[in-house]
Design a protein around this motif. Structure first.
Motif, PDB file in Angstrom:
ATOM      1  N   UNK A  71     -41.494  17.745 -33.615  1.00 29.65           N
ATOM      2  CA  UNK A  71     -40.684  17.006 -34.576  1.00 29.65           C
ATOM      3  C   UNK A  71     -39.923  18.003 -35.448  1.00 29.65           C
ATOM      4  N   UNK A  72     -38.669  17.677 -35.756  1.00 30.41           N
ATOM      5  CA  UNK A  72     -37.895  18.439 -36.747  1.00 30.41           C
ATOM      6  C   UNK A  72     -37.824  19.909 -36.346  1.00 30.41           C
ATOM      7  N   UNK A  73     -38.499  20.780 -37.092  1.00 32.41           N
ATOM      8  CA  UNK A  73     -38.514  22.210 -36.780  1.00 32.41           C
ATOM      9  C   UNK A  73     -39.090  22.465 -35.396  1.00 32.41           C
ATOM     10  N   UNK A  74     -39.854  21.489 -34.892  1.00 30.31           N
ATOM     11  CA  UNK A  74     -40.402  21.613 -33.546  1.00 30.31           C
ATOM     12  C   UNK A  74     -39.335  21.697 -32.473  1.00 30.31           C
ATOM     13  N   UNK A  75     -38.128  21.189 -32.740  1.00 32.95           N
ATOM     14  CA  UNK A  75     -37.047  21.303 -31.764  1.00 32.95           C
ATOM     15  C   UNK A  75     -36.682  22.755 -31.486  1.00 32.95           C
ATOM     16  N   UNK A  76     -36.236  23.511 -32.507  1.00 33.36           N
ATOM     17  CA  UNK A  76     -35.968  24.934 -32.291  1.00 33.36           C
ATOM     18  C   UNK A  76     -37.188  25.705 -31.793  1.00 33.36           C
ATOM     19  N   UNK A 130     -37.484  25.228 -28.056  1.00 26.41           N
ATOM     20  CA  UNK A 130     -36.516  26.085 -27.371  1.00 26.41           C
ATOM     21  C   UNK A 130     -37.009  27.526 -27.310  1.00 26.41           C
ATOM     22  N   UNK A 131     -37.619  27.998 -28.389  1.00 26.97           N
ATOM     23  CA  UNK A 131     -38.110  29.376 -28.395  1.00 26.97           C
ATOM     24  C   UNK A 131     -39.292  29.545 -27.446  1.00 26.97           C
ATOM     25  N   UNK A 161     -42.965  20.129 -19.577  1.00 22.15           N
ATOM     26  CA  UNK A 161     -41.896  19.246 -20.040  1.00 22.15           C
ATOM     27  C   UNK A 161     -41.978  19.190 -21.557  1.00 22.15           C
ATOM     28  N   UNK A 162     -40.881  18.822 -22.204  1.00 22.53           N
ATOM     29  CA  UNK A 162     -40.831  18.859 -23.661  1.00 22.53           C
ATOM     30  C   UNK A 162     -40.114  17.643 -24.215  1.00 22.53           C
ATOM     31  N   UNK A 163     -40.671  17.091 -25.287  1.00 19.43           N
ATOM     32  CA  UNK A 163     -40.054  15.970 -26.007  1.00 19.43           C
ATOM     33  C   UNK A 163     -39.679  16.444 -27.398  1.00 19.43           C
ATOM     34  N   UNK A 164     -38.394  16.359 -27.724  1.00 20.75           N
ATOM     35  CA  UNK A 164     -37.880  16.805 -29.019  1.00 20.75           C
ATOM     36  C   UNK A 164     -37.558  15.576 -29.857  1.00 20.75           C
ATOM     37  N   UNK A 165     -38.355  15.356 -30.880  1.00 21.13           N
ATOM     38  CA  UNK A 165     -38.241  14.167 -31.694  1.00 21.13           C
ATOM     39  C   UNK A 165     -37.538  14.516 -33.008  1.00 21.13           C
ATOM     40  N   UNK A 166     -36.423  13.839 -33.300  1.00 21.73           N
ATOM     41  CA  UNK A 166     -35.594  14.109 -34.480  1.00 21.73           C
ATOM     42  C   UNK A 166     -35.448  15.615 -34.720  1.00 21.73           C
ATOM     43  N   UNK A 186     -25.795  28.732 -23.312  1.00 20.80           N
ATOM     44  CA  UNK A 186     -25.950  29.147 -21.917  1.00 20.80           C
ATOM     45  C   UNK A 186     -27.409  29.061 -21.483  1.00 20.80           C
ATOM     46  N   UNK A 187     -28.327  29.374 -22.378  1.00 24.08           N
ATOM     47  CA  UNK A 187     -29.744  29.248 -22.041  1.00 24.08           C
ATOM     48  C   UNK A 187     -30.081  27.796 -21.726  1.00 24.08           C
ATOM     49  N   UNK A 188     -29.628  26.886 -22.570  1.00 20.83           N
ATOM     50  CA  UNK A 188     -29.940  25.469 -22.352  1.00 20.83           C
ATOM     51  C   UNK A 188     -29.288  24.973 -21.058  1.00 20.83           C
ATOM     52  N   UNK A 189     -28.088  25.440 -20.757  1.00 16.86           N
ATOM     53  CA  UNK A 189     -27.432  25.028 -19.506  1.00 16.86           C
ATOM     54  C   UNK A 189     -28.221  25.469 -18.277  1.00 16.86           C
ATOM     55  N   UNK A 190     -28.939  26.574 -18.408  1.00 19.97           N
ATOM     56  CA  UNK A 190     -29.688  27.115 -17.264  1.00 19.97           C
ATOM     57  C   UNK A 190     -31.104  26.565 -17.166  1.00 19.97           C
TER      58      UNK A 190
END
Length: 277
Positions: free
Chosen positions: A129-134, A137-138, A149-154, A211-215
């Protein structure tokens, strides 16, 4: 720091948990690595699901009851082995460790991956959640072979309309309490830490490039929000360019019915990608 919690626990951790019929007396567990001490909870059974609470740098297990639309420990404990932790140096949390100015995001990832190592877990699902999104990604940047797999909430992200929001919020709501508790930490150090964490990375999702996310081939679920700290545009850009992504309904935080719909969507998404045990 120790206490008893009257909740059924379906998985033990050596001498940390003790079975009493169907209940467990819980000595609050910590993971320690050098000068880092991380408080965590381990609830339920099934394939491991790391849960990263919201609340910015004050992200803690307690904030799952106060800072996010639903408590995933409660909602998913019958579906997964749910593991969550207080962020290092969160004000209301019990985790502590040095302020690593030169590697702020990686330091938090070290804590998260180190905890999973401590629990003997190689692969896992993650919901943040929140800061959990970035942070997700890290984790994907550092250990994509471990995240199924990953779930990004708000999720948090950079907003050109509010470019300094994370520096300002954490300077006001996190830094003073940390400096008061830890005399060796100065506001000048906090400035450098937040500058490296946010100001110098003021684009997209802070931790990785487009580019990282695209890959990225890891399955992603994005539940967007639309507030200054959780910009809709950044969340949807991730969804648009990640090759294996899907989104929830939006808006979804405006009613219990919609929240329940997203809780169910995330459950189906996570279960569909977990390996067969």
């Amino acid at each position: 720091e120790d206490g008893i919690r009257d909740q059924p626990r379906s998985r033990g951790l050596g001498d940390v948990y003790k079975r009493q019929v169907e209940w467990r007396i819980v000595t609050m567990p910590f993971y320690e690595r050098g000068s880092v001490r991380i408080y965590y909870e381990d609830v339920g059974s099934g394939f491991p699901l790391m849960i990263i609470p919201g609340g910015g740098l004050n992200s803690s297990i307690a904030s799952l009851d106060t800072s996010v639309p639903f408590n995933p420990l409660e909602r998913y404990k019958n579906d997964f082995r749910c593991i969550s932790a207080d962020l290092r140096n969160a004000d209301l949390g019990q985790s502590s460790g040095p302020l690593e100015i030169d590697r702020p995001w990686d330091a938090y990832s070290d804590d998260q991956l180190g905890l999973m190592d401590h629990l003997g877990i190689r692969e896992f699902l993650v919901m943040g959640f929140c800061i959990g999104g970035p942070m997700i990604h890290n984790l994907l940047k550092l250990a994509k072979d471990r995240v199924v797999a990953a779930a990004m909430m708000q999720p948090s992200g950079f907003s050109p309309e509010y470019p300094n929001i994370f520096y300002e919020n954490n300077t006001e709501r996190w830094a003073p309490q940390l400096c008061e508790k830890r005399s060796e930490v100065t506001m000048a150090q906090v400035h450098d830490f937040l500058t490296n964490m946010y100001t110098d990375r003021a684009d997209f999702v802070f931790t990785v490039s487009r580019d990282f996310v695209r890959s990225l081939q890891t399955p992603l679920l994005i539940a967007p929000d639309n507030v200054p700290a959780h910009p809709y545009e950044a969340a949807m850009e991730v969804a648009d360019i990640a090759p294996n992504s899907e989104t929830t309904i939006f808006p979804w935080k405006d009613s219990e019915e919609n929240i329940d719909t997203v809780v169910d969507h995330a459950r189906r998404f996570l279960k569909s990608h977990q390996p067969v045990l």
